[in-house]
Write an enzyme that holds these catalytic residues in place. Structure first.
Site, PDB file in Angstrom:
ATOM      1  CB  SER A  34     -20.191 -16.585 -35.062  1.00 12.91           C
ATOM      2  OG  SER A  34     -21.397 -15.771 -34.530  1.00 12.91           O
ATOM      3  CE  LYS A  70     -14.125 -17.344 -32.192  1.00  9.78           C
ATOM      4  NZ  LYS A  70     -14.004 -16.337 -30.833  1.00  9.78           N
ATOM      5  CG  HIS A  77     -15.392 -17.034 -36.580  1.00  7.17           C
ATOM      6  ND1 HIS A  77     -15.490 -17.905 -35.845  1.00  7.17           N
ATOM      7  CD2 HIS A  77     -16.310 -16.024 -35.883  1.00  7.17           C
ATOM      8  CE1 HIS A  77     -16.314 -17.879 -34.929  1.00  7.17           C
ATOM      9  NE2 HIS A  77     -16.754 -16.772 -34.693  1.00  7.17           N
TER      10      HIS A  77
END
Length: 384
Positions: free
Chosen positions: A179, A238, A207
């Site tokens: 991250s 996200k 991610h």
């Protein structure tokens, strides 16, 4: 000095080190052009990688979900808080990432804080990348297992640790996309080591989900990897543009997690309207090749514009760290950019190692070429 008054000295130490954090308040949002504390800015802070958080179809799905299912779930999933949209979303998520089953959680932190304790405990061992997210570190510590942290992506070091271990049960834990650096874990080698040493492999794809792999199915799908020993964690706040998280794997391991994961058992279920909304998000992710192509074009445009002028970490993902070094310098650069209408966060220790303070540039498919160029112009005007 009382224990309460001693906080003033602690605050002074944070200020002196350039490490005191402050919140900003978003007062209007419209894609990547937002208003913060009353000031219009371009947003390069968000993990909304596909630009779905404002998507009209998701807004409509949220309204429909609230009208049909209300807001709160009212209880834990194993009491009366498990609704039909939760069940449907879990089936859809499992199918989407190529697993037999999935379990929904309120946040990614709750997944990582709880799942490991369902698999290992005292007398067992966890092997974790040194740059894993804080939630993975905290989850590992809560297990009371022996925690072994190997240097970042150092597979030779991990193999030595696994070979030396006499633990009854072993668990390897890693981010897929790290991250703060934006680089990728060597997942194929990690799975090979997990199979050779009979270990679980837990991959936090926070991610990667929605961004990597065919139809955005994630980092494991991008490499064609699958095994019953893998636990896949995905975050839904996200690229999916909603909220919450899930863990997916084989039916029997997911059923075991349902029985034993305290952060699932002893908390109120997430609002069913979010699970209802997630079904639409999955359709948008699946059909989002054009968005992912735009995102990759934005990454390439930024990196080309900064090449040779700033120190960039080696990242091909939407996370583009611009290394500054000193805490005060990173904070000052972020403040100057904000004053010019470009919001990029300064990331400092302990989130990153000492001496590597940085601007963490997060790109989205919603960014246009002119937005990237505005960021480049701002950085050029403030180059050291």
């Amino acid at each position: 000095m009382s224990i309460v008054d001693s906080l003033d000295a602690e605050f002074a130490a944070l200020d002196a080190a350039g490490l005191r954090r402050q919140r900003r308040t978003v007062t209007r949002r419209q894609g990547v052009q937002i208003e913060v504390d009353g000031h219009p800015v371009l947003n390069f802070c968000s993990n909304d990688y596909l630009g779905l958080a404002d998507h009209p179809a998701l807004v409509e799905a949220a309204i429909e979900g609230a009208q049909r299912w209300g807001v709160g779930s009212g209880a834990a999933h194993l009491v009366s808080g498990h609704f039909a949209p939760h069940e449907e979303a879990e089936r859809a998520l499992a199918h989407f990432v190529g697993c037999e089953a999935a379990l929904l959680f309120s946040t990614g932190y709750m997944v990582n804080a709880g799942v490991m304790s369902a698999l290992v405990g005292r007398g067992d061992a966890i092997f974790a990348d040194r740059l894993n997210h804080a939630s993975l570190v905290d989850g590992a510590l809560l297990t009371r297992a022996d925690l072994k942290r190997y240097p970042h992506c150092d597979m030779a070091a991990l193999e030595r640790l696994l070979a030396q271990s006499t633990a009854a049960r072993k668990l390897i834990v890693t981010d897929s996309v790290f991250s703060m650096d934006g680089d990728l874990a060597p997942l194929a080698t990690l799975l090979e080591l997990a199979e050779r040493h009979d270990a679980w492999l837990m991959v936090d794809d926070a991610h990667g989900f929605g961004v990597l792999g065919p139809q955005g199915r994630g980092a494991l799908a991008a490499l064609g990897l699958g095994a019953e020993r893998i636990l896949l964690v995905g975050t839904l706040g996200k690229a999916a543009g909603v909220a919450g998280a899930f863990v997916a794997g084989s039916s029997r391991v997911v059923d075991w997690l349902l029985q034993k994961t305290r952060t699932y058992l002893f908390t109120t279920g997430a609002p069913p309207l979010l699970a209802h909304c997630l079904l639409t998000a999955l359709e948008l992710i699946h059909d989002g090749d054009a968005r992912r192509a735009q995102l990759n074009a934005n990454i390439n445009r930024l990196r080309a514009g900064l090449a040779g002028r700033f120190e960039l970490a080696d990242s091909s993902t939407p996370i583009q760290p611009l290394i500054v070094g000193q805490n005060a310098a990173a904070a000052a650069l972020a403040a100057r950019l904000f004053g010019q209408g470009v919001w990029v966060p300064a990331i400092r220790p302990p989130t990153v190692p000492e001496g590597t303070a940085r601007l963490r540039i997060s790109l989205s498919a919603a960014h246009e070429a002119r937005h990237i160029d505005a960021l480049l112009a701002g950085l050029a005007a403030n180059a050291p």
